[in-house]
Every structure is written in structure tokens, then in C-alpha cells.
Design an enzyme around this catalytic site. Sequence first.
Site, PDB file in Angstrom:
ATOM      1  N   LYS A  97       6.875 -39.255 -29.327  1.00 51.62           N
ATOM      2  CA  LYS A  97       6.920 -38.213 -30.345  1.00 51.62           C
ATOM      3  C   LYS A  97       8.367 -38.002 -30.728  1.00 51.62           C
ATOM      4  O   LYS A  97       9.272 -38.232 -29.925  1.00 51.62           O
ATOM      5  CB  LYS A  97       6.341 -36.901 -29.801  1.00 51.62           C
TER       6      LYS A  97
HETATM    7  P1  NAD Z   1       0.713 -30.552 -42.086  1.00 49.10           P
HETATM    8  O1  NAD Z   1       2.132 -30.183 -42.122  1.00 49.10           O
HETATM    9  O2  NAD Z   1       0.141 -31.474 -43.103  1.00 49.10           O
HETATM   10  O3  NAD Z   1      -0.186 -29.208 -42.145  1.00 49.10           O
HETATM   11  C1  NAD Z   1      -0.041 -28.132 -41.263  1.00 49.10           C
HETATM   12  C2  NAD Z   1      -0.797 -26.950 -41.802  1.00 49.10           C
HETATM   13  O4  NAD Z   1      -0.743 -25.869 -40.858  1.00 49.10           O
HETATM   14  C3  NAD Z   1      -0.228 -26.396 -43.118  1.00 49.10           C
HETATM   15  O5  NAD Z   1      -1.305 -25.930 -43.926  1.00 49.10           O
HETATM   16  C4  NAD Z   1       0.611 -25.204 -42.624  1.00 49.10           C
HETATM   17  O6  NAD Z   1       0.807 -24.221 -43.637  1.00 49.10           O
HETATM   18  C5  NAD Z   1      -0.267 -24.707 -41.513  1.00 49.10           C
HETATM   19  N1  NAD Z   1       0.405 -23.853 -40.542  1.00 49.10           N
HETATM   20  C6  NAD Z   1       1.658 -23.996 -40.026  1.00 49.10           C
HETATM   21  N2  NAD Z   1       1.918 -22.979 -39.190  1.00 49.10           N
HETATM   22  C7  NAD Z   1       0.822 -22.202 -39.174  1.00 49.10           C
HETATM   23  C8  NAD Z   1       0.486 -21.014 -38.489  1.00 49.10           C
HETATM   24  N3  NAD Z   1       1.355 -20.436 -37.647  1.00 49.10           N
HETATM   25  N4  NAD Z   1      -0.734 -20.469 -38.700  1.00 49.10           N
HETATM   26  C9  NAD Z   1      -1.614 -21.070 -39.549  1.00 49.10           C
HETATM   27  N5  NAD Z   1      -1.354 -22.194 -40.213  1.00 49.10           N
HETATM   28  C10 NAD Z   1      -0.141 -22.751 -40.030  1.00 49.10           C
HETATM   29  O7  NAD Z   1       0.436 -31.095 -40.601  1.00 49.10           O
HETATM   30  P2  NAD Z   1      -0.762 -31.996 -40.094  1.00 49.10           P
HETATM   31  O8  NAD Z   1      -0.342 -33.417 -40.143  1.00 49.10           O
HETATM   32  O9  NAD Z   1      -2.034 -31.564 -40.755  1.00 49.10           O
HETATM   33  O10 NAD Z   1      -0.792 -31.602 -38.541  1.00 49.10           O
HETATM   34  C11 NAD Z   1      -1.493 -30.455 -38.073  1.00 49.10           C
HETATM   35  C12 NAD Z   1      -1.730 -30.595 -36.571  1.00 49.10           C
HETATM   36  O11 NAD Z   1      -2.488 -31.777 -36.329  1.00 49.10           O
HETATM   37  C13 NAD Z   1      -0.473 -30.733 -35.711  1.00 49.10           C
HETATM   38  O12 NAD Z   1      -0.724 -30.123 -34.450  1.00 49.10           O
HETATM   39  C14 NAD Z   1      -0.348 -32.235 -35.528  1.00 49.10           C
HETATM   40  O13 NAD Z   1       0.387 -32.566 -34.360  1.00 49.10           O
HETATM   41  C15 NAD Z   1      -1.798 -32.599 -35.397  1.00 49.10           C
HETATM   42  N6  NAD Z   1      -2.105 -33.999 -35.681  1.00 49.10           N
HETATM   43  C16 NAD Z   1      -1.819 -34.571 -36.886  1.00 49.10           C
HETATM   44  C17 NAD Z   1      -2.158 -35.901 -37.125  1.00 49.10           C
HETATM   45  C18 NAD Z   1      -1.943 -36.547 -38.461  1.00 49.10           C
HETATM   46  O14 NAD Z   1      -2.409 -37.684 -38.649  1.00 49.10           O
HETATM   47  N7  NAD Z   1      -1.281 -35.929 -39.407  1.00 49.10           N
HETATM   48  C19 NAD Z   1      -2.784 -36.657 -36.125  1.00 49.10           C
HETATM   49  C20 NAD Z   1      -3.077 -36.057 -34.907  1.00 49.10           C
HETATM   50  C21 NAD Z   1      -2.746 -34.720 -34.698  1.00 49.10           C
END
Ligand code: NAD
Length: 408
Positions: A97
Site C-alpha cells: 500500500k
Molecule cells: P473514492 O475516493 O473513489 O471514494 C470515497 C468515497 O467516500 C467518496 O464518496 C468520499 O466522499 C467518501 N468519504 C470520504 N470520507 C468519508 C466519511 N468520513 N464519511 C462518509 N463518506 C466519506 O475511494 P474508493 O476507491 O471508492 O475507496 C473507498 C474504500 O474502498 C477505501 O476504504 C478503499 O481502500 C476501499 N477499496 C477500494 C478499491 C478500489 O478498487 N478503488 C478496492 C478495494 C478497496
Amino acid sequence: MACQQFDSVADQLQIPVADRDRLKFPKRSMTVALPIRRDDGTTEVFSAYRVQHHLTLGPTKGGLRYHPDVELGEVAALAMWMSWKCALTGLPYGGAKGGIACDPRKLSAGELERITRRYTQEMIPFIGPQVDIMAPDLGTNEQVMAWMMDTYSVHMGYSVPSIVTGKPVLLGGSLGRREATGRGVAYLVNRAADTVGLDCGKATAVVQGFGNVGSVAALSLAKYGVKIIAVSDAFGGIYNAAGLEVWQLDRYVAEHKTVVGFPEAEPISNAQLLETPCDILVPAAMERQITGENAARIQCRILAEGANGPTTPEADAILQARPEVFVIPDILCNAGGVVVSYFEWVQDLQSFFWNESEISDKLFRILEGAFMQTLNLSRKRGIPMRQAALSLGISRVHEAKKARGLFP
Ligand code: NAD
């Protein structure tokens, strides 16, 4: 949290004490200072990290996060979870990461590009298609991956698409990568619904976070017939008991950059949202959202962890005493992203690309296998789904380390 979970699984698997530190400690941890020229001519130094948890099964793989709270411990925990996730799904990777402590919303496109290119340049001695491959995470996207690929390629003197995944399809990205995590979440929710006897066509869902994972999970669940009654993002949440028009909402968010203000919905706070009665609750934003404080009050039948680490160990203890809540643990639930990243890397290495239905079929086959293995182990040993998923991941890495032996 990651170490606590590891210790409890290591006790249960009776992993010899002598082997535990070898499994637990990250192989490499890098901290770099990134001096960046701001648009106003000043220079600002940002702290940035990369942790490669283990290199036993192949190169390391994991996302890059841009968020003000990023620090080394968080990155190390996320790298460790990636290791167990890759092992659970049978991918030939260790976990990694990375992150930069910055607020991408407060940086211009030019500043974001300079910070990304400088980070990539600083990481060149430690990354490579056979060493460590990055991908998007919180606060990063296809454009960030395109800049990374370009920086690395310019350094090498030829195009190296396999240095990152989650890049634009035009540059060697994979069809279906952007949607993979959310689609996988919805697929596993559907499997969990079969397991607990829930009819998706009559079910309601609440989704926290409407970014890459949350928005695609909501849209995919809606395709299975699920009614999405509440969603939120960092700015606030919205609720409509009759169901939100998620396709319209997706267009609204593309324009307004938030779900807040979406017509025909009432405002709701993130705290209220998590406690809203529903059949399916999908935390898809940040870590530590379901805690010892609110775990007793969440009211869902399926908890589908789209985010990494949304449930604290204290909350887990409370949920274990609530068997009516079926947990799809993060390392299983959001594994769709890394699985299709793996497909992207394979396609880049062979320069031969697959169509979207081949990708979805292969993705669902891997998720199905991981889901069934986890469910079977959970039932056989009478342990929670999280413990079962972690046991499978950790024991595979342990076996691999034993098979390779200790050098010299
Ligand atoms: P992203 O940046 O596209 O979206 C994150 C979302 O969460 C946004 O809508 C943001 O406004 C919201 N957010 C941030 N802080 C917040 C809070 N305190 N309360 C409510 N909403 C909040 O990110 P993503 O890629 O969708 O990732 C989201 C989660 O999924 C993370 O934990 C990431 O590690 C995990 N994840 C992502 C992927 C991927 O392929 N993108 C894969 C596995 C896991």
C-alpha cells in the site's frame, strides 16, 4: 487493528511463535519527502509512504491513497490486509500500500500531477512490474495512474503499462477494472443473500461513500433489484424510504461532486446513516466506521465491507454476539478490485486483451471460490466469516514461507 486480527488468527491456527514476526513485519517500508512547487510559486513538502508487506509469492500489489490522514502505520496495516486478500483469492502477489498525506480536493490538476510524478520518481528504485505494482485507492483515479505509468515509462525509455493497474483502457487498462470492486461487492451480497434466505428483489440497502466502490456497488445492487434507500459521502448523506433513483444520482454526483442536495431525498448524517434499518449495509468509504460505540445499533441482515477495515475489533466482538448480521469481511468483499487488477497486469504482460464478459466471468469465478471456501471454513470450525477469510489468507502465506525456507 491489523496486528490484533493477525494475533488472534495466529493463536487459533497455532502458528509457532517463531514464525509470527516473519509473517507480521512488513518486508520494506519507505518514507519519502516530496517537495512540490505550488501554483502560487511557493514550495511545500508532503510526506509519502510505500509499504511492501511480503515478497514470498511474487511482486507486491496494492493501492495508492491521497488523504490528509495518511501515515505509515495506516499504510502498513492496509498492506498487510492486501497480503491476506491476495492469498485468499489465490493471486500470485504479496500485499502493498502507498499513500501521500495530502488533500487532493485542495490541489489543482497541475499540483496533483507534479506530486504524482515526484512520488513515482522517488519510488523508482523500489517498484517495477515484477517488484511492486500500484493501483488507485481513496483519492486517486485513472488519471493518477496514467501519470505514474508515463513517469515510469519516460524513465525506462519505453512504455511500461504493467507498472500500474487501474489506468485508462487506452493505455493498457482493463475493461471492467473501474467497476470491478463495486461489482464484486454486489455479486457477494447476492451470494450472502442466498445463504441467509434474503430475496434481493425485496431488499433495501444503505451505502456509505459514493466514490468508485460505493457508487458502482449501489448501481450493481440496484440491477439485482435491491432498493437503495440511503447513501452518503464526505459532505453528508441523503435518504428516501421509497428508494433513490441511483442512475440519476450518479449523473448528479458527476456534475455536483457530492450526493448532498439531490432532489427528492431528505438529508441524513453519516452517523444516522449507519444505524438506518435496512437489509444490506455497505460501508464503502473509510476505516473504523462501525465501532464499539455503534455496532450494537446497526440494523442490517448483511454487512458488506466495501471499504478496507470499516469495522473495529471492538465492533467485531459485538457483532459476533449478533448472529443475525452476516458479515462479508473486507478482504473478501472488496477483492474484486485486486482480482481485475491482476487480470490487467496479465493482459499487459502478454499484450493480449480480453473482452468485458470474459473478465466478469473470470472475476465471478474467483470470488465464488473464495466465498465458498470462506463460508465452508466458517461453518466447519464455527468461526465468524472474518476469522475464516483471514485464516485462509494467513495460512497460505505461512505455508509458502515454510516451503521457501529461510535464506541463508
Ligand atoms: P473514492 O475516493 O473513489 O471514494 C470515497 C468515497 O467516500 C467518496 O464518496 C468520499 O466522499 C467518501 N468519504 C470520504 N470520507 C468519508 C466519511 N468520513 N464519511 C462518509 N463518506 C466519506 O475511494 P474508493 O476507491 O471508492 O475507496 C473507498 C474504500 O474502498 C477505501 O476504504 C478503499 O481502500 C476501499 N477499496 C477500494 C478499491 C478500489 O478498487 N478503488 C478496492 C478495494 C478497496
